[in-house]
Design an enzyme around this catalytic site. Structure first.
Site, PDB file in Angstrom:
ATOM      1  N   SER A  33       0.835  -1.197   0.000  1.00  0.00           N
ATOM      2  CA  SER A  33       0.000   0.000   0.000  1.00  0.00           C
ATOM      3  C   SER A  33       0.875   1.254   0.000  1.00  0.00           C
ATOM      4  CB  SER A  33      -0.925  -0.012   1.217  1.00  0.00           C
ATOM      5  OG  SER A  33      -0.190  -0.304   2.381  1.00  0.00           O
ATOM      6  N   LEU A  36       6.179   3.442  -3.107  1.00  0.00           N
ATOM      7  CA  LEU A  36       6.998   2.821  -4.163  1.00  0.00           C
ATOM      8  C   LEU A  36       6.167   1.858  -5.005  1.00  0.00           C
ATOM      9  CD1 LEU A  36       9.952   2.430  -5.285  1.00  0.00           C
ATOM     10  CD2 LEU A  36       9.970   0.340  -3.927  1.00  0.00           C
ATOM     11  N   ASP A 199      19.677  -1.627  -7.029  1.00  0.00           N
ATOM     12  CA  ASP A 199      20.162  -0.268  -7.232  1.00  0.00           C
ATOM     13  C   ASP A 199      19.574   0.131  -8.573  1.00  0.00           C
ATOM     14  OD1 ASP A 199      21.572   1.995  -8.107  1.00  0.00           O
ATOM     15  OD2 ASP A 199      23.165   1.532  -6.686  1.00  0.00           O
ATOM     16  N   HIS A 200      18.473   0.867  -8.553  1.00  0.00           N
ATOM     17  CA  HIS A 200      17.746   1.067  -9.811  1.00  0.00           C
ATOM     18  C   HIS A 200      18.561   1.832 -10.850  1.00  0.00           C
ATOM     19  CE1 HIS A 200      16.850   5.102  -8.311  1.00  0.00           C
ATOM     20  NE2 HIS A 200      16.472   5.420  -9.534  1.00  0.00           N
ATOM     21  N   GLU A 238      19.859  17.014  -9.038  1.00  0.00           N
ATOM     22  CA  GLU A 238      18.394  16.942  -9.077  1.00  0.00           C
ATOM     23  C   GLU A 238      17.815  18.311  -8.790  1.00  0.00           C
ATOM     24  OE1 GLU A 238      16.801  12.929  -7.508  1.00  0.00           O
ATOM     25  OE2 GLU A 238      18.241  13.611  -6.031  1.00  0.00           O
ATOM     26  N   HIS A 262      24.251   4.541  -6.024  1.00  0.00           N
ATOM     27  CA  HIS A 262      24.236   4.928  -7.435  1.00  0.00           C
ATOM     28  C   HIS A 262      25.599   5.460  -7.918  1.00  0.00           C
ATOM     29  CE1 HIS A 262      20.119   4.448  -6.555  1.00  0.00           C
ATOM     30  NE2 HIS A 262      19.789   5.695  -6.321  1.00  0.00           N
TER      31      HIS A 262
HETATM   32  C1  BG6 Z   1      16.808   7.284  -5.173  1.00  0.00           C
HETATM   33  C2  BG6 Z   1      17.119   8.281  -4.101  1.00  0.00           C
HETATM   34  O1  BG6 Z   1      17.529   6.104  -4.964  1.00  0.00           O
HETATM   35  O2  BG6 Z   1      17.195   7.835  -6.429  1.00  0.00           O
HETATM   36  C3  BG6 Z   1      16.390   9.591  -4.365  1.00  0.00           C
HETATM   37  O3  BG6 Z   1      16.701   7.745  -2.857  1.00  0.00           O
HETATM   38  C4  BG6 Z   1      16.710  10.113  -5.742  1.00  0.00           C
HETATM   39  O4  BG6 Z   1      16.714  10.551  -3.386  1.00  0.00           O
HETATM   40  C5  BG6 Z   1      16.481   9.019  -6.774  1.00  0.00           C
HETATM   41  O5  BG6 Z   1      15.862  11.216  -6.005  1.00  0.00           O
HETATM   42  C6  BG6 Z   1      17.002   9.456  -8.126  1.00  0.00           C
HETATM   43  O6  BG6 Z   1      16.683   8.468  -9.073  1.00  0.00           O
HETATM   44  P1  BG6 Z   1      15.876   8.848 -10.391  1.00  0.00           P
HETATM   45  O7  BG6 Z   1      15.804   7.578 -11.137  1.00  0.00           O
HETATM   46  O8  BG6 Z   1      14.527   9.355  -9.928  1.00  0.00           O
HETATM   47  O9  BG6 Z   1      16.686   9.903 -11.038  1.00  0.00           O
END
Ligand code: BG6
Length: 508
Positions: A33, A36, A199-200, A238, A262
């Site tokens: 819920s 994410l 780690d996306h 960002e 990252h």
């Molecule tokens: C996340 C961080 O892993 O990556 C965030 O916790 C950040 O703080 C985000 O904003 C940035 O990833 P993306 O893909 O939204 O640029």
């Protein structure tokens, strides 16, 4: 500066890439819920379904504290998905039938009994023979209790099914010791081959392309070293602030949130040696070797800042300490920059400058490789002074692409030199939006491909590298914390890292 676009000749060439459907599985999402799940996971699964990459028998069991029936969960999913994606008729309703939901208290054994029952009902309904994949989209403090229960309730080893997998969202620990403890805990329940630490950033197209760019072309590797490269800058800037995540961010900060994962992962792909093969473990071996070659970071070579009120995209935004949920005297850094060295044969003496910050003037993530000046300038007699060096820029986002700047003669009778750029962007060439990184992460954990996930060693070494800085900042409190107005478009705080080296940060 003139801009030349090189269009790759893709016409008539068979694509070398094939996406394959993931085998069947039950995806058990804890934290279903939460934010994410709504923003990324449900949309990601739906996009995969649209591209035909989900097995017909695959289903998702959402588990969370909020009470929902299956239909209520489907309605929430529908709302989140329609906000973000185009929906061909009928596709969404079909997708929603894959969703089920169980609510409960994470600490209560009964919750896990209910999950077991729901799984066996849904397995029968969807004829699902594959493994259970437990996705922990949860605040880290809940990891231990949920893992313990998954382990003890028999959920992780159901009869006659392939081994279960555990997917863990970052942050993976808060520091070195907590990461070691968490690794121990997970590994007391499942083996390394069953753990998927996300780690996306690694799943972004442009980040994945780093290895292809380096190792599928013969012209870059010979110059990819200290003989030709002057320095490397990696930027993750960002424009957004802390948003609704103060609860987490105010205990983390930029070093934990971006550098530990990252940033160091991107650095490892730029710096690593060619792996023996393109298999997950061979790539991960090279990353670990690279991390082990990073010289212990000098704490004086890492600077930090925090945003104060300012203007971003013509709007006045509050300072970090005024954000909802942030402590009014917080000394958490929203910006960090560092200079480090990799002590190995390839990189000895080449500085790597890394910087990240929130609430800067714009969003840009890029890797800039600056090559050395030519050894002798032929053109001084023509009145031409120092030339700008060749720079290769890999833009991770938002204008995903690669550019290479170089010197060329401008047309005319006199010797005039201009800096030109050859550039390609994914948008121009592939004419499609790039898939969200989460789609790739989800597909890979269902397919059992661990290449883009981090291993025990990477995570622990990354924490170890940052530990002295984290300790120093914790004991320094406000000392050394600089403030920058939201919307700043340079990293003045970080100039100190460059000044002594006679180099400049690239503008963001
Ligand atoms: C996340 C961080 O892993 O990556 C965030 O916790 C950040 O703080 C985000 O904003 C940035 O990833 P993306 O893909 O939204 O640029």
């Amino acid at each position: 500066m003139a801009l030349t676009t090189i269009t790759p000749r893709v016409k008539g060439k068979v694509s070398l890439c094939m996406e394959s459907k993931a085998p069947p599985c039950a995806m058990v999402v804890f934290g279903a819920s939460g934010d994410l799940t709504r923003r990324k996971l449900l949309t990601g699964f739906f996009e995969l379904a649209k591209r035909g990459l989900l097995d017909e028998r695959m289903y998702i069991l959402g588990c969370g504290r909020t009470h929902y029936s299956d239909d209520e969960f489907r309605a929430v999913a529908k709302e989140s998905i329609t906000k973000k994606t185009d929906m061909p008729d009928g596709d969404l309703d079909k997708f929603l039938q894959r969703l089920h939901y169980v609510s409960g208290d994470y600490k209560d054994p009964k919750f896990y009994e209910d999950i077991k029952k729901a799984l066996s009902g849904a397995d029968a309904q969807h004829f699902q023979p594959g493994p259970y994949i437990f996705y922990l989209a949860l605040p880290p403090e809940l990891f231990p209790v949920v893992l313990e229960h998954i382990g003890c309730s028999g959920l992780k080893a159901p009869d006659q099914r392939p081994l279960s997998r555990i997917v863990v969202e970052k942050p993976f620990g808060h520091d070195y010791n907590s990461a070691v403890e968490l690794n121990k805990l997970i590994r007391s329940h499942v083996g390394e081959s069953q753990i998927y630490r996300i780690d996306h950033y690694l799943a972004k197209e442009t980040v994945q392309n780093i290895l292809i760019f380096r190792f599928a072309n013969s012209i870059f590797e010979p110059v990819w070293n200290r003989n030709y490269i002057d320095h490397v800058q990696i930027t993750i800037a960002e424009s957004i602030g802390v948003e609704h995540r103060a609860g987490y961010y105010d205990t983390a900060g930029a070093l934990r949130d971006i550098f530990q994962n990252h940033m160091l992962q991107v650095l490892s792909l730029i710096g690593m040696e060619p792996p023996a093969s393109f298999e997950a473990d061979r790539i991960r071996d090279e990353k670990v070797k690279l991390f082990r070659s990073i010289r212990p970071i000098e704490t004086a070579k890492v600077v930090r800042g925090q945003y104060i009120e300012g203007i971003v995209k013509d709007k006045t935004v509050p300072g970090y300490r005024q954000e909802p949920g942030v402590r009014p005297d917080s000394n958490i850094e929203t910006y960090a920059a560092a200079k480090l060295y990799i002590d190995n044969w390839r990189w000895k003496g080449v500085p790597f400058y890394l910087r990240t910050g929130k609430r800067l003037s714009r969003q840009v993530s890029e890797i800039a490789i600056t090559f050395k000046q030519v050894p002798h300038l032929l053109f001084e007699s023509s009145g031409i002074g120092k030339l700008d060096p060749t720079v290769l820029v890999i833009e991770i986002q938002p204008n995903e692409g690669i550019s290479l700047s170089f010197q060329a003669k401008s047309p005319g009778a006199k010797t005039c030199i201009s800096q030109l750029s050859m550039a390609f962007t994914y948008k121009d060439v592939f004419k499609a939006d790039l898939p969200d990184a989460y789609e790739r992460v989800l597909l890979d954990c269902m397919s059992g491909d661990q290449t883009l996930f981090t291993r025990t060693e990477d995570v622990e070494i990354a924490w170890q590298l940052l530990e002295p800085v984290l300790e120093k900042w914790a004991s320094d409190g406000d000392k050394g914390l600089e403030f920058y107005p939201a919307g700043s478009d340079n990293f003045a705080i970080a100039d100190v890292l460059m000044q002594t080296d006679d180099r400049l940060w690239r503008p963001i």
